[in-house]
Structures are given as C-alpha cells and as structure tokens.
Design a protein around this motif. Structure first.
Motif, PDB file in Angstrom:
ATOM      1  N   GLY A 124      -2.248  19.514   1.233  1.00  0.00           N
ATOM      2  CA  GLY A 124      -1.562  18.248   1.552  1.00  0.00           C
ATOM      3  C   GLY A 124      -0.098  18.474   1.827  1.00  0.00           C
ATOM      4  N   TRP A 125       0.255  19.702   2.288  1.00  0.00           N
ATOM      5  CA  TRP A 125       1.656  20.000   2.566  1.00  0.00           C
ATOM      6  C   TRP A 125       1.969  19.922   4.052  1.00  0.00           C
ATOM      7  N   VAL A 126       1.080  19.298   4.830  1.00  0.00           N
ATOM      8  CA  VAL A 126       1.332  19.089   6.267  1.00  0.00           C
ATOM      9  C   VAL A 126       1.096  17.613   6.561  1.00  0.00           C
ATOM     10  N   GLY A 127       2.110  16.938   7.058  1.00  0.00           N
ATOM     11  CA  GLY A 127       1.994  15.503   7.332  1.00  0.00           C
ATOM     12  C   GLY A 127       1.571  15.211   8.752  1.00  0.00           C
ATOM     13  N   ALA A 128       1.879  16.161   9.644  1.00  0.00           N
ATOM     14  CA  ALA A 128       1.597  15.900  11.065  1.00  0.00           C
ATOM     15  C   ALA A 128       1.463  17.234  11.780  1.00  0.00           C
ATOM     16  N   MET A 129       0.789  17.167  12.940  1.00  0.00           N
ATOM     17  CA  MET A 129       0.677  18.360  13.784  1.00  0.00           C
ATOM     18  C   MET A 129       0.936  17.958  15.230  1.00  0.00           C
ATOM     19  N   LEU A 130       1.471  18.900  15.983  1.00  0.00           N
ATOM     20  CA  LEU A 130       1.624  18.650  17.422  1.00  0.00           C
ATOM     21  C   LEU A 130       0.862  19.741  18.167  1.00  0.00           C
ATOM     22  N   ASN A 131       0.661  19.469  19.466  1.00  0.00           N
ATOM     23  CA  ASN A 131      -0.041  20.423  20.326  1.00  0.00           C
ATOM     24  C   ASN A 131      -1.475  20.668  19.864  1.00  0.00           C
ATOM     25  N   VAL A 132      -2.072  19.625  19.281  1.00  0.00           N
ATOM     26  CA  VAL A 132      -3.509  19.640  19.002  1.00  0.00           C
ATOM     27  C   VAL A 132      -4.076  18.452  19.744  1.00  0.00           C
ATOM     28  N   ARG A 133      -5.106  18.675  20.558  1.00  0.00           N
ATOM     29  CA  ARG A 133      -5.675  17.516  21.226  1.00  0.00           C
ATOM     30  C   ARG A 133      -7.175  17.736  21.423  1.00  0.00           C
TER      31      ARG A 133
ATOM     32  N   GLN B 196       0.839  -1.212   0.000  1.00  0.00           N
ATOM     33  CA  GLN B 196       0.000   0.000   0.000  1.00  0.00           C
ATOM     34  C   GLN B 196       0.871   1.257   0.000  1.00  0.00           C
ATOM     35  N   ILE B 197       1.984   1.174   0.734  1.00  0.00           N
ATOM     36  CA  ILE B 197       2.883   2.334   0.792  1.00  0.00           C
ATOM     37  C   ILE B 197       3.471   2.592  -0.596  1.00  0.00           C
ATOM     38  N   ASP B 198       3.924   1.537  -1.240  1.00  0.00           N
ATOM     39  CA  ASP B 198       4.492   1.698  -2.594  1.00  0.00           C
ATOM     40  C   ASP B 198       3.491   2.344  -3.539  1.00  0.00           C
ATOM     41  N   SER B 199       2.271   1.819  -3.512  1.00  0.00           N
ATOM     42  CA  SER B 199       1.305   2.342  -4.501  1.00  0.00           C
ATOM     43  C   SER B 199       0.955   3.786  -4.190  1.00  0.00           C
ATOM     44  N   LEU B 200       0.872   4.115  -2.930  1.00  0.00           N
ATOM     45  CA  LEU B 200       0.564   5.510  -2.560  1.00  0.00           C
ATOM     46  C   LEU B 200       1.740   6.416  -2.929  1.00  0.00           C
ATOM     47  N   LEU B 201       2.928   5.966  -2.643  1.00  0.00           N
ATOM     48  CA  LEU B 201       4.119   6.763  -2.953  1.00  0.00           C
ATOM     49  C   LEU B 201       4.183   7.072  -4.443  1.00  0.00           C
ATOM     50  N   ASN B 202       3.817   6.076  -5.245  1.00  0.00           N
ATOM     51  CA  ASN B 202       3.874   6.263  -6.704  1.00  0.00           C
ATOM     52  C   ASN B 202       2.874   7.311  -7.195  1.00  0.00           C
ATOM     53  N   LEU B 203       1.846   7.537  -6.419  1.00  0.00           N
ATOM     54  CA  LEU B 203       0.837   8.539  -6.806  1.00  0.00           C
ATOM     55  C   LEU B 203       1.244   9.944  -6.389  1.00  0.00           C
ATOM     56  N   MET B 204       2.157  10.060  -5.452  1.00  0.00           N
ATOM     57  CA  MET B 204       2.427  11.356  -4.822  1.00  0.00           C
ATOM     58  C   MET B 204       3.341  12.228  -5.671  1.00  0.00           C
TER      59      MET B 204
ATOM     60  N   ASP C  27      11.817   9.706  -0.636  1.00  0.00           N
ATOM     61  CA  ASP C  27      10.934   8.528  -0.669  1.00  0.00           C
ATOM     62  C   ASP C  27      11.118   7.678   0.585  1.00  0.00           C
ATOM     63  N   ASP C  28      12.381   7.534   1.006  1.00  0.00           N
ATOM     64  CA  ASP C  28      12.635   6.722   2.206  1.00  0.00           C
ATOM     65  C   ASP C  28      11.987   7.353   3.431  1.00  0.00           C
ATOM     66  N   ALA C  29      12.132   8.662   3.560  1.00  0.00           N
ATOM     67  CA  ALA C  29      11.543   9.356   4.714  1.00  0.00           C
ATOM     68  C   ALA C  29      10.026   9.231   4.693  1.00  0.00           C
TER      69      ALA C  29
ATOM     70  N   GLU D 177       3.839  16.814  -2.494  1.00  0.00           N
ATOM     71  CA  GLU D 177       3.049  16.060  -1.506  1.00  0.00           C
ATOM     72  C   GLU D 177       3.952  15.210  -0.625  1.00  0.00           C
ATOM     73  N   LYS D 178       5.034  14.673  -1.228  1.00  0.00           N
ATOM     74  CA  LYS D 178       5.985  13.896  -0.410  1.00  0.00           C
ATOM     75  C   LYS D 178       6.617  14.813   0.641  1.00  0.00           C
ATOM     76  N   VAL D 179       7.075  15.967   0.194  1.00  0.00           N
ATOM     77  CA  VAL D 179       7.712  16.903   1.127  1.00  0.00           C
ATOM     78  C   VAL D 179       6.707  17.335   2.195  1.00  0.00           C
ATOM     79  N   GLY D 180       5.441  17.440   1.813  1.00  0.00           N
ATOM     80  CA  GLY D 180       4.398  17.807   2.780  1.00  0.00           C
ATOM     81  C   GLY D 180       4.320  16.833   3.928  1.00  0.00           C
ATOM     82  N   GLN D 181       4.533  15.549   3.623  1.00  0.00           N
ATOM     83  CA  GLN D 181       4.481  14.548   4.712  1.00  0.00           C
ATOM     84  C   GLN D 181       5.609  14.751   5.705  1.00  0.00           C
ATOM     85  N   MET D 182       6.670  15.400   5.287  1.00  0.00           N
ATOM     86  CA  MET D 182       7.859  15.611   6.136  1.00  0.00           C
ATOM     87  C   MET D 182       7.767  16.907   6.926  1.00  0.00           C
ATOM     88  N   ASN D 183       6.598  17.547   6.839  1.00  0.00           N
ATOM     89  CA  ASN D 183       6.426  18.853   7.471  1.00  0.00           C
ATOM     90  C   ASN D 183       5.481  18.742   8.658  1.00  0.00           C
TER      91      ASN D 183
END
Ligand code: GLC
Length: 729
Positions: free
Chosen positions: A55-64, A9-17, A323-325, A21-27
């Motif tokens: 889709g340029w944000v992969g994660a957030m902190l200090n939200v609960r 699933q990761i491979d197929s999703l990565l191929n679509l990005m 891609d590895d990240a 969008e990839k860099v967004g996941q690292m933000n």
C-alpha cells in the motif's frame, strides 16, 4: 449531477491509515512491469512490486489497458491492508488512440465547443483503457516558438488560453467524474514553464510578478474555476525557487487565494531535481521542501516514499501537511468512483466498443478541419476544382502516417493517421506523387529526429515532374517529434533540404500550394513572399489527410486563426502581439535611436489572429456605448462579401493607453466565431465589464483604473475598426 461530498468517508479512512500508508498515497510510480504476466523477478521492479502490495503506491502512470489496470488494481485492492484503489494517470494530451490535432492546432480553431468535444473523445477512450487521470490540459502561455512544447498549449494569449483551458477541463471531466467515460484533468505546468529563457526546455524562468499575475496565472485560475481536479507543478525555477518547492505558488495562491481542493502532482522527478537546481541539499531535503511547499504527490522520484515518514517523525514536515495531501488525493479517488467500484474503468468489453469508435473519428475530423489556417491564397489558387488535372504532389510528409500524429501520442498506434495522400485519394487518384529527398531518417519519442540535412537526391525527379504540372502541392515541414518536450530549436525554418526542394521546384513551376505540417510557428518568410498559397495544417492527428483534402478541394472553407505569432526571423523571438509600447515605439527623429532592429522589421510575418477564408468579410458600423461604465457595449456588423459561406472569428482587442502600470498596446478581450452565408451580415456584440477592463497590480489585486480605452474589432490583431470610450469612475 453535483459532485458528491465524501469528506466523512475521507476522514474515517484517514483515521485508519498509518503514516507509511499515508505517504504511500503520495507516491506515484511509472508502470514497471507487464501486469498480465508473472510478478517481477529482478531489479528494482521487485522492490516496487513489494511497495504495491504494502500500500505504498497511490498512483501509477504509463499503464493502460483494461486488463493491465485491472490486474494492478486487484493487487492493491485485495492484498493491501486497507485496499485503497490505485489512480492511473497518462499523458492523454490530444487523444488516446483516436488522435485529435495537437493542442496548438486546436487553439487555431478558436472553436471552444469543438475543443471541449475533442477532450471528451479523448476521455472516453482513455477511460475505456483504464485511465482515470490525464496530465492535460497544458495551459502554459508561451511566446517563444523555439520551445518545442508550444505544440502542447494554446499559444501566446492569456484570454484565448483561459477560455481553452476551461473547455478542455470540461471536456475531460464532464458533469460526473464517476462516469465511466470521464477522467480527472490536470492543469500544468504550474507555473511559467513556457517562459523558459531562450526557448530552451527546462531552462531558467525569471518573470516579474506583473507578467506572472497578468499573463501566466489566469489560464490556471480559469482551470480551477472549471473545477479541474489536479495540478502539475513545473520543472523550472520561478524567480529563483523551483516550482516544485514553491509555497507561494502552491499554497499561498493555488490552495489559498484560489481555494483549490484537488491535489498537486510533481512533474517527472522534479522533487529530486531540486538537488540539481541547487535548492535542496539531498533527497531528504528535497522531499521536505516539496511536501512543505504543497506538492502533494511525487511523480517517479521516490523521494517521498524514502524520506517523508522520517521527516514527519523528526518534526520537519508536520503530519497535518501529509493529512492534507492525502485528503486531496483520496477526494479525487472518491469522486472518480474508485471506492465504489475500483474496476469501473477496467472493462474489456467497453474498451473494445469505444476505442476508434466512428463517432470519435468523425469528431476529430471536425476538429482537424477547423484547426487549419489559410495563411495565403494569392489569385485564389485554392480551393482546387474537384476535377483539377495535372496535380503533382511532392514531399515525404505527404505519405507519412506517423508524423501527423504529433509527439504526445503515447497510447496511439503507429501508422494510424490518414495520410495526406490517402486524403487526396478520397477526391482523386489522378495525381502524380513524387516523394523527393528523404526528409527524416528516424524519429522517436525518446531521441531527436534524424533530419536529412545534406542528401538532395530526389530533388531532380521532383523538378522534372513539376515542370509539366498544372498545380504542385508540396507537403513540407517538421516531423511530429521535432516539437514537443525537450525539442527546442535555435532555427525554426523548414528543414534545409526541404527548402532546397521547394526552391528548385519553384524555379520550374510557380503554381505551388504549400501544405505545412509543423508543431510550432516557423520562419517562412521566403515562402510567404514567393509561394501563392500556404496552408498551415500543424499536426492534425488521426484524420489529417481527410481534413486537409476537404479544405484543399473546398468542401470545408478554412476558418482557423493563428494562436501564436509567426516571426519573420528567429531573431525576433519572443515576439507577440500584446507587447508593451516602449518609450521609443516609432522613428520620430529620422535616426536610429528608436526600438527596432537594424536588419529586420519589428512586425511579424503573420500576426496573432491571422487566418484567411475562401470568402471575404467586411466589418462596418462599429458602435461603442459606455453609458454604463460597468458594462460597456461594443458591436460591429460583419458581412460575407464573397460568393460562398464561411466562418469568421470576430476578435475584440482593448487598450488602456495609460495606467499606473503600463498596459499592452492591445489585448484580446473577446471573440466570437460566426458562420455567414454569402451576402449576409450579422451584428456581433461584446460587453466589456471590470473583468475585461482591469488588470492585476503588483499586490495581485484586480484593479480597474478610470480613463480612456481604445477598442479594435476585426479579423486579426492588426486589422479592424477602432473606437474609444472613457470610463470615469
Ligand atoms: C513529462 C512532462 C509532463 C508529463 C509527465 C509525465 O516530463 O513534463 O508534462 O505529464 O512528464 O509523462
């Protein structure tokens, strides 16, 4: 249930990005607006909001909160092209709402099951509030009580720290990361942050490979062995290279030798801070260095989002590294079940049911009781009789419902701790409380505590009350925000006005029980010499008062042991039990030319592993059997020679008296916490294998060198029965 494999699933999703969008996941952004309200209208919140929708944000902190996280997740899942769910992280360091003791206190319990359960409780409540990922356990070894973050770790010892790292990772992550009551853990800060020079937070770290390999890295390696899903790197440079930009740490060791398949998040802004370190020319260069070094996600600096796409197009960062990240980040999201159900953790009903659950309060109460260390109890002042009369309680902290929550309590409610007095009330209301001088004028997460250092008004009233007391209980120490991040101190005494209060009371009544609340070892030499009973209670979290009262009145027999050395003087710091001999360890010639101070003893006030009980234990019959050098058997008999049941942490220390690289005078290599009824004995056995006998050489190879070994089994790092054996191959 074994972790599912999502690679396809990761491979197929990565191929679509797209690259963006990839860099967004690292933000990783910190929460920047109230998602239950209208969309942001001004400032950089508008720009961040746009990034969310792109889709340029992969994660957030200090939200609960189930509602907040659900709202943000809906934006990302419904409005972005691929609908990749957000990861929500938070510093759930020792609890979400129901707070356990600070981690240094938990370490004092030496009770791995209780520690794992404490992390499990934290995960249950965090997950109920929509949090997927905690920035814990902090596994930094530190020997310097001036450093405020010792409260957040497991103390000075690598062996104990490694066992606790495993327990906490297992508690947070459980058996199934996709369950709605487990969260991804994060081993931090990689690496050597606890060796900040002079105990000053964020300061330079310069440790040799020998210390790095043998003292610093093992708890991190243990966390990977426990399946930790993420790592966080560190603010500090390590031998000249910022950890965030250190490929030796992040690629060569972590992802290479240790085969770690999770992701590494930077510390807050640490990518951009490589500019201030003098390692990166500018933000673009910082992003290039960090991404190439294996820092997979950029916390809060925005450097990756701004620069990585361009760096890949310029060939300065190979897209394979991106891609590895991203693969690593997506893997954690899949394993959490976020693609299956992005709203799994944003369940308002579950949130209501799990937060402050009575089982959680019971669990952190158990943890708190076990974390208390009885440092001194001359004349068996403690435990108090339940019908004890003439009790006078003195000290501001006795009535404080905030300070005992510690400094890492982002999600907790103010005034939610059971105070010392409330704990007393459960036993007796027949006591007099005199607050004494104001200890602290203000305290917050973002600013230093305003400590009263001059106003002694209130001391006289306390002295008057103490005159007629049968027993005086003084609750003194640090405010919870006097330790923690960026809370380094050059003195580690109890605050000066509190000391004056203690000495003034002592003048009129010497029958004092000192209850300490603090987030680090303190220099309490005068107290140790003069006060008959001293309880180390750290900051015990939500159930503080109940835990202390149960120990004070004897319903729980204290069993804690110090996870960190208490110095006589701050001038001895860093001071730790597993030190090296030096070439002049003793005064052979009767002159000054040996390793010592002119004005202080070398020995600590209280050693690593120290802790008393209301009963007593005797060690006898040490047996060492080295017939099989690959499995040396050591056993000892422990007897409860007192008149009440009690727990004892039986500790085994090993010394390799001479080796190709000098070895510490002793090192903890085994412990077992046992419960013994009065008058009963138990034989405790240990097996010493290559894992315990060896060490890492300068080439990071584990070696076991033949020769003699000394072993000591006892009640702390200084007292026990000694033996020796030879390993001849
Ligand atoms: C802090 C800490 C780190 C924490 C992070 C997010 O500066 O160093 O331990 O997890 O930022 O709050």
């Amino acid at each position: 249930m074994g972790q599912q494999n999502f690679e396809k699933q990761i491979d197929s999703l990565l191929n679509l990005m797209t690259l963006e969008e990839k860099v967004g996941q690292m933000n990783l952004y910190s929460g920047f607006y109230d998602a239950t309200g209208p969309a942001p209208k001004g400032g950089n919140a508008v720009e961040k909001y746009e990034h969310l929708k792109k889709g340029w944000v992969g994660a957030m902190l200090n939200v609960r909160g189930a509602e907040q996280t659900k709202k943000l997740q809906e934006i990302v899942v419904n409005e972005t092209r691929l609908g990749i769910p957000l990861l929500f992280g938070l510093d759930v360091v020792h609890g979400q709402k129901t707070l356990a003791p600070i981690p240094l206190a938990e370490a004092a319990s030496w009770d791995l099951q209780a520690i794992e359960n404490s992390a499990k409780i934290a995960a249950d409540e965090a997950a109920a509030e929509g949090v997927h990922w905690t920035f814990a356990p902090m596994v930094d070894i530190s020997r310097d009580a001036r450093w405020g973050r010792v409260m957040e770790g497991a103390g000075e010892d690598t062996y104990l720290g490694s066992k606790i790292a495993i327990a906490r990772v297992k508690g947070f992550q459980g058996e199934d990361l996709s369950a709605p009551n487990t969260i991804a853990a994060c081993a931090k800060h990689f690496a050597a942050y606890g060796f900040a020079e002079a105990g000053r937070d964020y300061n330079t770290v310069d440790v040799g490979t020998y210390t790095l390999y043998n003292m610093v890295l093992p708890p991190f390696k243990a966390a990977t062995g426990a399946g930790v899903k993420t790592f966080m790197n560190a603010f500090n440079i390590l031998n000249g290279v910022p950890a965030t930009g250190d490929a030796m740490l992040q690629r060569e060791i972590l992802k290479g030798k240790w085969n770690f398949d999770g992701f590494v998040v930077s510390d807050w802004g640490s990518v951009a801070e490589m500019i201030a370190h003098g390692h990166a020319k500018d933000s673009t260069h910082a992003a290039e260095l960090a991404a190439n070094a294996g820092s997979d996600m950029d916390m809060a600096s925005g450097s990756y989002l701004k620069n990585l796409t361009g760096l890949v197009k310029e060939g300065k960062v190979d897209e394979s590294k991106i891609d590895d990240a991203v693969r690593r980040i997506l893997r954690v999201k899949f394993e959490l079940g976020l693609f299956e159900d992005p709203y799994r953790y944003s369940d308002i009903d579950r949130e209501k049911e799990r937060i402050y659950h009575p089982d959680h309060q019971a669990g952190v109460l158990e943890m708190a009781k076990k974390s208390i260390v009885l440092l001194k109890n001359d004349g068996n002042v403690l435990p108090l009789d339940k019908d004890q009369k003439g009790i006078v309680v003195i000290g501001d902290l006795a009535d404080d419902k905030n300070s005992p929550l510690g400094s890492w309590r982002l999600a907790s409610d103010d005034d939610s701790a059971v105070s010392f007095l409330e704990g007393m009330d459960a036993y007796t209301k027949e006591y007099t409380f005199v607050q004494g001088p104001t200890a602290f004028y203000s305290a917050s997460f973002l600013q230093h505590v305003k400590v009263n250092e001059t106003d002694t008004s209130g001391i006289q009233e306390a002295v008057e009350a103490a005159k007629s007391a049968e027993v005086v209980i003084m609750v003194l120490g640090e405010h919870g925000f006097m330790s923690g991040e960026s809370r380094s101190r050059t003195t580690i005494d109890i605050p000066v006005v509190q000391k004056k209060l203690l000495k003034a009371v002592y003048e009129v009544n010497k029958n004092i029980v000192l209850v300490l609340m603090n987030g680090r070892p303190l220099t309490i030499t005068w107290e140790a010499e003069n006060i008959p009973a001293i309880l180390e209670t750290w900051q015990l979290g939500s159930q503080t008062g109940n835990a202390i009262a149960q120990v004070l009145f004897g319903d729980y027999n204290p069993s804690g042991k110090l996870p960190m050395t208490f110095p006589r003087s701050v001038g001895q710091v860093p001071i730790y039990y597993n030190h090296y001999s030096t070439g002049r360890p003793v005064n052979k010639e009767g002159n000054v030319f040996w390793s010592h101070y002119a004005d202080e003893e070398n020995s600590p006030l209280y050693p690593f592993g120290h802790g008393l009980s209301y009963t007593s234990f005797q060690y006898s019959d040490l047996q060492v059997d080295a017939t099989d050098p690959k499995n040396v058997k050591v056993s000892v008999s422990v007897t409860n020679t007192g008149n009440r049941a009690g727990e004892e942490v039986v500790q085994l220390y090993l010394q390799d008296p001479y080796a190709s690289i000098v070895r510490p005078v002793k090192e903890l290599k085994g412990f077992e916490k046992i419960m013994l009824e009065a008058g009963t004995s138990k034989t405790v056995s240990f097996n010493l294998t290559d894992k315990e006998l060896g060490f890492y050489n300068q080439q990071y190879e584990w070696v076991v060198e033949p020769g003699s070994f000394n072993v000591m089994v006892g009640t702390n790092s200084q007292e026990g029965l000694s033996g020796s054996f030879v390993v001849d191959q």
